[in-house]
Design an enzyme around this catalytic site. Structure first.
Site, PDB file in Angstrom:
ATOM      1  N   LYS A 272      -3.621 -11.452 -10.549  1.00 49.44           N
ATOM      2  CA  LYS A 272      -3.651 -12.399  -9.316  1.00 49.44           C
ATOM      3  C   LYS A 272      -4.897 -13.224  -9.145  1.00 49.44           C
ATOM      4  CE  LYS A 272       0.415 -10.718  -7.705  1.00 49.44           C
ATOM      5  NZ  LYS A 272       1.683 -11.319  -7.517  1.00 49.44           N
TER       6      LYS A 272
ATOM      7  N   ASP B 215      -1.563 -15.029 -12.396  1.00 53.63           N
ATOM      8  CA  ASP B 215      -0.509 -15.363 -11.745  1.00 53.63           C
ATOM      9  C   ASP B 215      -1.194 -15.916 -10.394  1.00 53.63           C
ATOM     10  OD1 ASP B 215       1.536 -15.555  -9.669  1.00 53.63           O
ATOM     11  OD2 ASP B 215       1.999 -13.312  -9.356  1.00 53.63           O
TER      12      ASP B 215
ATOM     13  N   GLY C 110       8.981  -8.282  -9.152  1.00 55.37           N
ATOM     14  CA  GLY C 110       9.098  -7.547  -8.146  1.00 55.37           C
ATOM     15  C   GLY C 110       8.621  -7.830  -6.837  1.00 55.37           C
TER      16      GLY C 110
ATOM     17  N   ASP D  48       8.258 -18.945 -10.910  1.00 51.87           N
ATOM     18  CA  ASP D  48       8.390 -17.891 -10.142  1.00 51.87           C
ATOM     19  C   ASP D  48       9.141 -18.299  -8.778  1.00 51.87           C
ATOM     20  OD1 ASP D  48       8.700 -15.582  -8.579  1.00 51.87           O
ATOM     21  OD2 ASP D  48       6.546 -14.751  -8.811  1.00 51.87           O
TER      22      ASP D  48
ATOM     23  N   LYS E 292      13.338 -13.088  -9.856  1.00 45.79           N
ATOM     24  CA  LYS E 292      13.218 -11.709  -8.698  1.00 45.79           C
ATOM     25  C   LYS E 292      14.315 -11.588  -8.346  1.00 45.79           C
ATOM     26  CE  LYS E 292       8.143 -11.563  -7.577  1.00 45.79           C
ATOM     27  NZ  LYS E 292       7.384 -12.732  -7.876  1.00 45.79           N
TER      28      LYS E 292
ATOM     29  N   SER F 106       0.399  -5.205 -12.712  1.00 48.44           N
ATOM     30  CA  SER F 106       0.125  -6.342 -11.838  1.00 48.44           C
ATOM     31  C   SER F 106      -1.050  -5.937 -10.953  1.00 48.44           C
ATOM     32  CB  SER F 106       1.292  -6.771 -10.914  1.00 48.44           C
ATOM     33  OG  SER F 106       0.868  -7.972 -10.071  1.00 48.44           O
TER      34      SER F 106
ATOM     35  N   GLU G  71       1.569 -18.047 -14.459  1.00 45.46           N
ATOM     36  CA  GLU G  71       2.642 -17.644 -13.363  1.00 45.46           C
ATOM     37  C   GLU G  71       2.456 -18.494 -12.043  1.00 45.46           C
ATOM     38  OE1 GLU G  71       5.375 -14.501 -11.215  1.00 45.46           O
ATOM     39  OE2 GLU G  71       3.599 -13.838 -12.446  1.00 45.46           O
TER      40      GLU G  71
ATOM     41  N   LYS H 204      -1.341  -8.250 -15.765  1.00 39.84           N
ATOM     42  CA  LYS H 204      -1.217  -9.405 -15.135  1.00 39.84           C
ATOM     43  C   LYS H 204      -2.378  -9.616 -13.901  1.00 39.84           C
ATOM     44  CE  LYS H 204       2.123 -10.566 -11.884  1.00 39.84           C
ATOM     45  NZ  LYS H 204       3.562 -10.807 -11.365  1.00 39.84           N
TER      46      LYS H 204
END
Length: 370
Positions: free
Chosen positions: A164, A189, A292, A240, A264, A136, A215, A162
């Site tokens: 952000k 994400d 996470g 999420d 999560k 991530s 996401e 992934k």
């Protein structure tokens, strides 16, 4: 039966090796809450992995400490429990505060594993000996530094990248990443940073980059607009923040708001709800993966064991501690193999050795309730 003799709540501040930025802010220090439950001289550890401020969701480390001290601990102290279901029923009257509840519930699971001389994997019904993990990558200062992070992650063996994103930091970054790595498993994400009407043109263009999933692009409490968006794009939407319970998952699936769900465990209230969501998704052909909250090795132990269940079919966010921290709260932290796998521990209890020295060094507040 287990009589809860004491509940201890610890607030910790952990310095991060590098900052980690998402659409909701930049972290340089990670706060977290540990819960210690003692029964018959045995102590179970759980982590309420919240943040210092209500940026990701309404809970913070301070609200977790307060809710556990004021409400959850008095509801379970000096009482007998034979199962996590019984324990949860004792504080089910509390509305919300899933992260605080998860810290307590997971500490009880740790007690159960020790008393039964079994592993968390066995208690949770895990089926895999190892899980695949992905990297991530937070929002970087430049596209060049993003490319460096992607390259480093691929060299370490991560099977999925992934990124952000947020409005203004998305399509240009994806274009440059795809120029160099046209075929890697890539996802983005949005952390709820986009709005359907304002950002629809951008969201539709995500389809051009052959993504595994997008996401949580829209608001954290939304499933209606996500359902609308999923009908307009080919890329699977992964929910999420919107999924805080098995009931929320059921409703999202029923209206086609997503094709994938990121569970999560602390966000949904613990392992019991995680397993319920996992089972519901499996029945409906919706794959899941384990996200996470920048947990320490204590919180990661529960996540890794849960991610060994059958329907966790996508790589999970289980980076080792040294991606973020100089020290972990367990002394034998998990590692990622060269092919992007993490071994699922099968030794009794947590599966990892608690590092009380490091815990003590970083504890800023502690409360013992007996």
């Amino acid at each position: 039966m287990m009589v809860i003799e004491s509940v201890e709540v610890l607030k910790l501040d952990l310095p991060m090796k590098t900052s980690f930025e998402t659409s909701f802010g930049k972290l340089t220090t990670k706060s977290t809450v540990l819960v210690k439950i003692t029964s018959d001289g045995v102590t179970g550890y759980g982590e309420a992995a919240s943040f210092h401020a209500p940026l990701y969701n309404p809970e913070t480390v301070d609200t977790c400490v307060y809710i556990i001290k004021k409400f959850i601990a008095p509801s379970i102290l000096k009482k007998d429990f034979k199962s996590p279901e019984e324990l949860r029923a004792a504080y089910d009257y509390i509305v919300g505060h899933n992260i605080a509840k998860a810290g307590v519930e997971n500490a009880f699971w740790h007690l159960l594993a020790q008393s039964g001389n079994t592993s968390l994997k066995e208690l949770f019904g895990g089926t895999r000996s190892s899980i695949q993990v992905g990297a991530s990558i937070g929002i970087q200062p430049t596209i060049k530094s993003t490319l460096t992070e992607v390259e480093d992650s691929l060299e370490k063996g991560y099977g999925r990248i992934k990124l952000k994103t947020k409005p203004g930091w998305d399509l240009k970054v994806l274009k440059e990443v795809r120029k160099i790595w046209p075929d890697i498993d890539l996802m983005v994400d949005g952390n709820s940073a986009y709005k359907l009407q304002r950002d629809l043109k951008t969201l539709i263009k995500f389809d051009e980059y052959n993504l595994m999933m997008i996401e949580q692009p829209l608001q954290e409490d939304d499933i209606i607009d996500h359902s609308t968006l999923q009908k307009l794009i080919n890329t699977p939407i992964c929910l999420d923040e919107s999924i805080t319970s098995v009931d929320k998952a059921r409703k999202a699936i029923s209206i086609g708001a997503c094709k994938i769900i990121n569970i999560k465990p602390v966000r949904v209230g613990g392992a019991l709800e995680t397993i319920a969501i996992h089972d519901l998704c499996m029945e409906n052909g919706v794959g899941v993966w384990c996200g996470g909250m920048l947990e320490t090795g204590i919180g990661r132990a529960f996540n890794i064991a849960l991610a060994s269940k059958e329907n966790f079919i996508y790589p999970s966010d289980m980076s080792p501690f040294d991606e973020f921290y100089s020290e972990d709260l367990v002394s034998d932290s998990h590692k990622v193999t060269s092919d992007g796998q993490v071994k699922v521990r099968t030794n009794p209890g947590l599966g990892y050795k608690i590092n009380d020295k490091v815990i003590k060094e970083h504890t800023t507040e502690s409360y013992l309730l007996e």
